[in-house]
Scaffold this active site. Structure first.
Site, PDB file in Angstrom:
ATOM      1  N   TYR A   1       0.855  -1.192   0.000  1.00 45.99           N
ATOM      2  CA  TYR A   1       0.000   0.000   0.000  1.00 45.99           C
ATOM      3  C   TYR A   1       0.881   1.227   0.000  1.00 45.99           C
ATOM      4  CZ  TYR A   1       1.116   0.918   4.892  1.00 45.99           C
ATOM      5  OH  TYR A   1       1.779   1.217   6.058  1.00 45.99           O
ATOM      6  N   CYS A   2       0.234   2.399  -0.297  1.00 45.72           N
ATOM      7  CA  CYS A   2       0.961   3.652  -0.158  1.00 45.72           C
ATOM      8  C   CYS A   2       0.019   4.765   0.263  1.00 45.72           C
ATOM      9  CB  CYS A   2       1.782   3.978  -1.394  1.00 45.72           C
ATOM     10  SG  CYS A   2       0.919   3.878  -2.963  1.00 45.72           S
ATOM     11  N   ARG A   3      -0.105   5.824  -0.548  1.00 39.38           N
ATOM     12  CA  ARG A   3      -0.798   7.019  -0.050  1.00 39.38           C
ATOM     13  C   ARG A   3      -2.297   7.015  -0.243  1.00 39.38           C
ATOM     14  NH1 ARG A   3       3.677   9.971  -3.217  1.00 39.38           N
ATOM     15  NH2 ARG A   3       5.343  10.071  -1.670  1.00 39.38           N
TER      16      ARG A   3
END
Lengths: 224, 224
Positions: B181-183
DNA sequence: TGAATATTCAAATGATCTATTGAATGAAAG
DNA sequence: CTTTCATTCAATAGATCATTTGAATATTCA
């Protein structure tokens, strides 16, 4: 329809598209048109009158809303009927409304000055009303104009438009609790209906939002 | 800050306030700033760099976002730290995003061209991931830069920034499923991470949104 | 106290948005 | 097949917005 368009950066292009949708929401007249379109399919002329706009101006705003996916249009004979694009539209408007209620000074002022009702009139939530209706303990009062009532209403509601309410008090029960509703959370009709009925001694509260939100939540309605 | 302001009509004044909030969302750069501010408190300089904007321009946009209640600011020494205004902001952005995904041709194009991943990479929903984590069956991979990881992350996540991923493959398990995952939903980091890791034979999927949404949903995080 | 730094303010230019006007389209009715 | 009616299109003037520049404000550090 281009905007600050994409410098060939896919993410930026995507965000510009999202911004275009927000831009379409970013005008009071368009929000008002959305509120009316949310009641059901309406002609441009109808919507213009309802929102207090010139015909051409309403047409332009509606085209813009359509390009952003906020409304749909369908041709019926020589008129064009507009209706809400989908349930996500109500979500977006509601989210924007909540932010403004919390943070925008102007909005808070107007609400406390004209709609203190928010607390004073003890609004009923959708869930609470739905639960209470299952127990048959409530009279549902739709105070919108008959044309909108005809397009769809909460299942079991009776229609007494605000304009005729004072003349038709005898159609309402004295003992039982009444819940009044209209187009949405800031539709003035139900605020005034509650104020008037309380003054006359009725036991009445307001639904916190309106017919479109009730329908979008999948709660029981009667179609037009 | 006035807009088409209120002709002493309270409802119209209110809708103009709502429109002002939507207006603040209506620019690609501001949406990008919001995405970065949603990771945690960041300075103006930081946010400007992250969004690829000039310093002064970022400052102007941030002030505008603050007036609309979309971000908060706090002074810390000689810098000003901005963070997201509240969870309603993510709701509003998400609703706008969903409308664009469904209805705006440009957005659909970009998504199918660059992010077909949406289907191809089989995104995992928050609920699904939360459930699976309770059974300890997943390695959580945060591919954001360390500075953002430090501000807060999903509970139990390990941080291998996309830039260093290729060099650090040995830190990842071969058999177990990985979720990257990220932002947020269109942050490219996790898309590229999944593509790269799959190519290297890892069993990996993408979280459908990112850290801010996870946190807003009340799911377990580790604070900075 | 004075210099350095992060941010905001003020002003100016070009781009975009709004509302209105009058003409153009396209379906329906005579 | 011409007229009528609802709507959209095209063009315009006035308002608002975005970006940049350079000056102004605060806060830290010397």
């Amino acid at each position: 329809m281009s905007g600050p368009e994409s410098t060939s950066n896919p993410k930026r292009a995507l965000y510009d598209s999202f911004a275009a949708v927000a831009q379409a929401l970013a005008h009071g007249h368009r929000l008002e048109l959305l509120e009316h379109a949310a009641q059901g399919e309406r002609s441009v002329e109808d919507l213009a009158a309802a929102a207090g706009l010139s015909f051409a101006n309403a047409s332009q705003h509606l085209l813009l809303l359509r390009r952003a996916g906020l409304v749909r249009s369908r041709k019926d004979g020589k008129r064009v009927l507009y209706s809400l694009g989908g349930p996500d539209v109500l979500d977006a408007v509601a989210a924007v409304r909540r932010i403004a209620e919390q943070s925008v000074a102007d909005a808070r002022d107007v609400i406390s000055r004209y709609f203190q009702a928010r607390d004073g009139l003890e609004p009923v939530s959708r869930q609470e009303l739905a639960a209470r209706l299952r127990r048959k303990a409530v009279t549902l009062l739709d105070v919108r104009p008959p044309a909108e009532f005809a397009l769809g209403r909460l299942a079991g509601a009776i229609n007494i438009p605000l304009k005729t309410l004072l003349r038709r008090l005898d159609e309402l029960p004295r003992g039982k609790e009444i819940v009044a509703y209209c187009r949405g959370p800031y539709c003035v009709l139900s605020f005034e209906a509650v104020a008037l009925l309380r003054q006359k001694g009725f036991k009445v509260r307001r639904l916190e939002d309106g017919y479109p939100e009730w329908k979008a939540a999948g709660l029981p309605v009667q179609a037009g």
